[in-house]
Design a protein around this motif. Sequence first.
Motif, PDB file in Angstrom:
ATOM      1  N   UNK A 259      -7.249 -44.700  18.199  1.00 36.40           N
ATOM      2  CA  UNK A 259      -8.034 -43.580  18.734  1.00 36.40           C
ATOM      3  C   UNK A 259      -7.358 -43.071  20.003  1.00 36.40           C
ATOM      4  N   UNK A 260      -7.512 -41.787  20.251  1.00 37.47           N
ATOM      5  CA  UNK A 260      -6.883 -41.240  21.448  1.00 37.47           C
ATOM      6  C   UNK A 260      -7.686 -40.084  22.016  1.00 37.47           C
ATOM      7  N   UNK A 261      -7.595 -39.928  23.318  1.00 32.62           N
ATOM      8  CA  UNK A 261      -7.954 -38.710  24.031  1.00 32.62           C
ATOM      9  C   UNK A 261      -6.765 -38.449  24.939  1.00 32.62           C
ATOM     10  N   UNK A 262      -6.919 -38.586  26.265  1.00 34.22           N
ATOM     11  CA  UNK A 262      -5.733 -38.544  27.115  1.00 34.22           C
ATOM     12  C   UNK A 262      -5.048 -39.904  27.144  1.00 34.22           C
ATOM     13  N   UNK A 263      -5.779 -40.951  26.728  1.00 33.49           N
ATOM     14  CA  UNK A 263      -5.236 -42.301  26.583  1.00 33.49           C
ATOM     15  C   UNK A 263      -5.171 -42.659  25.101  1.00 33.49           C
ATOM     16  N   UNK A 264      -4.496 -43.752  24.819  1.00 33.54           N
ATOM     17  CA  UNK A 264      -4.355 -44.232  23.446  1.00 33.54           C
ATOM     18  C   UNK A 264      -4.934 -45.642  23.366  1.00 33.54           C
ATOM     19  N   UNK A 265      -5.845 -45.867  22.409  1.00 33.87           N
ATOM     20  CA  UNK A 265      -6.476 -47.179  22.247  1.00 33.87           C
ATOM     21  C   UNK A 265      -6.254 -47.659  20.820  1.00 33.87           C
ATOM     22  N   UNK A 266      -5.596 -48.799  20.670  1.00 34.43           N
ATOM     23  CA  UNK A 266      -5.351 -49.368  19.354  1.00 34.43           C
ATOM     24  C   UNK A 266      -6.565 -50.202  18.952  1.00 34.43           C
ATOM     25  N   UNK A 267      -7.260 -49.774  17.911  1.00 34.23           N
ATOM     26  CA  UNK A 267      -8.495 -50.412  17.459  1.00 34.23           C
ATOM     27  C   UNK A 267      -8.283 -51.270  16.216  1.00 34.23           C
ATOM     28  N   UNK A 268      -7.038 -51.525  15.873  1.00 38.22           N
ATOM     29  CA  UNK A 268      -6.739 -52.215  14.623  1.00 38.22           C
ATOM     30  C   UNK A 268      -7.418 -53.577  14.529  1.00 38.22           C
ATOM     31  N   UNK A 280     -17.404 -49.059  20.212  1.00 35.88           N
ATOM     32  CA  UNK A 280     -16.377 -49.121  21.256  1.00 35.88           C
ATOM     33  C   UNK A 280     -15.783 -47.757  21.556  1.00 35.88           C
ATOM     34  N   UNK A 281     -15.887 -46.834  20.615  1.00 36.68           N
ATOM     35  CA  UNK A 281     -15.259 -45.518  20.777  1.00 36.68           C
ATOM     36  C   UNK A 281     -15.896 -44.770  21.944  1.00 36.68           C
ATOM     37  N   UNK A 282     -15.062 -44.144  22.762  1.00 35.27           N
ATOM     38  CA  UNK A 282     -15.535 -43.330  23.885  1.00 35.27           C
ATOM     39  C   UNK A 282     -15.208 -41.872  23.599  1.00 35.27           C
ATOM     40  N   UNK A 283     -16.208 -41.100  23.238  1.00 37.25           N
ATOM     41  CA  UNK A 283     -15.981 -39.701  22.902  1.00 37.25           C
ATOM     42  C   UNK A 283     -15.810 -38.862  24.168  1.00 37.25           C
ATOM     43  N   UNK A 284     -14.995 -37.819  24.038  1.00 41.40           N
ATOM     44  CA  UNK A 284     -14.808 -36.913  25.170  1.00 41.40           C
ATOM     45  C   UNK A 284     -13.477 -37.154  25.847  1.00 41.40           C
ATOM     46  N   UNK A 285     -13.292 -36.538  27.008  1.00 34.60           N
ATOM     47  CA  UNK A 285     -12.039 -36.685  27.725  1.00 34.60           C
ATOM     48  C   UNK A 285     -11.023 -35.661  27.276  1.00 34.60           C
ATOM     49  N   UNK A 286      -9.794 -35.808  27.791  1.00 29.83           N
ATOM     50  CA  UNK A 286      -8.736 -34.871  27.439  1.00 29.83           C
ATOM     51  C   UNK A 286      -8.168 -35.181  26.067  1.00 29.83           C
TER      52      UNK A 286
END
Length: 384
Positions: A259-268, A280-286
């Motif tokens: 998942x990504x916004x302005x950051x990248x989070x590996x949820x594998x 865990x997902x954080x909606x919004x951001x860049x």
Amino acid sequence: MTGEAGGSAGASLERWRLVLGEPGQACLNGQSLGEIALGRDAALDWLYGRDGELARRGIRRGGTRDGGSGPSVLTTVEWLDQVVRLFPKETIERLERDAVERYQIDDLVTDPDVLARVEPNATLLKAVLRTKHLMNPEVLRLARRIVAAVVRQLTERLATEVRHAFSGTRARRPSRFRQARDFDVHRTIRANLSHYQPEHRRLLIETPYFRSRTRRHLDRWQVILLVDQSGSMVGSVIHAAVTAACLWGLPGVRTHLVAFDSDVVDLTADVDDPVELLLRVQLGGGTDIARALGYAAQLVEHPRRTIVALISDFYEGGDANQLVHTARQLVGQGSHVLGLAALDEEANPDFDRALAQRLADVGVHVGAMTPGELAGFVAERVGR
């Protein structure tokens, strides 16, 4: 007019009155609404009476009514109880969707009393994901029920599609073992046509053929799902999580979910638990799509056996030129790169068409898919 026809016409006029609100009172020719219709009218007024656009157009919903109630009278809990009692399921879901998405009535998914009554559906799941940062632990525990119920429904439906898509990966080699279930009808008929007896309209089978049902060897493929977690992509986030869970553990497939916004989070690591993953997902951001695709490029082990599905509306907040450059490199190495403006059951997206075209120009397959169509795409390539 017969009684039956009159009743049907009266019901139709009553529906128009409910749709139009107070300006539609003339539809009833001086008649009053029945008891059930009055309750429906009050529920509609509670929701749509807050619509500022109607007020600007001089259309009045709410206020003084024949036994009705204005928007300020009912609480959310009372309104929900009334809606469930008075309307069919399809209408309930539409009213809940308008309450959450159009009028931002957040207590529909943050009030414990409401959460205890509400029937889980996809609209409410999206609302939970948008508002979970407002919830205390007790409310979040109740909201988890909605997440789990909808995810279970989606998973059961998609798992069937995935199994169907991957069922075509069996070999078609001839077999020496003669079993009725492996009888190759088409090859047998073709091979024995010379023994056809037209006078008896009969085909004599001299040599029957059978085929193997063993699975062919599957080279290991990587499927990398990159999903934009900006607020407008919440439906695709949900379906990406469920899709990843259904692909997880399939023979010949190694699945990643990022998942990504302005950051990248590996949820594998959480792919096998889509409920926990979604919470865990954080909606919004860049939105930095270039950064996300760059991360995916680092995960690729065997380019020609890799599918990268970039799920985004392509409204890039990062470096668009770098995004196109990375996409060109991935395609040039032989990876299958999909640019999906939506991954959901509607697949009807709003997206930046100019950037999508630039990606298409360097070989990215741009479009929109349902989760089942994506599973079919993966199965087709893995099974080759």
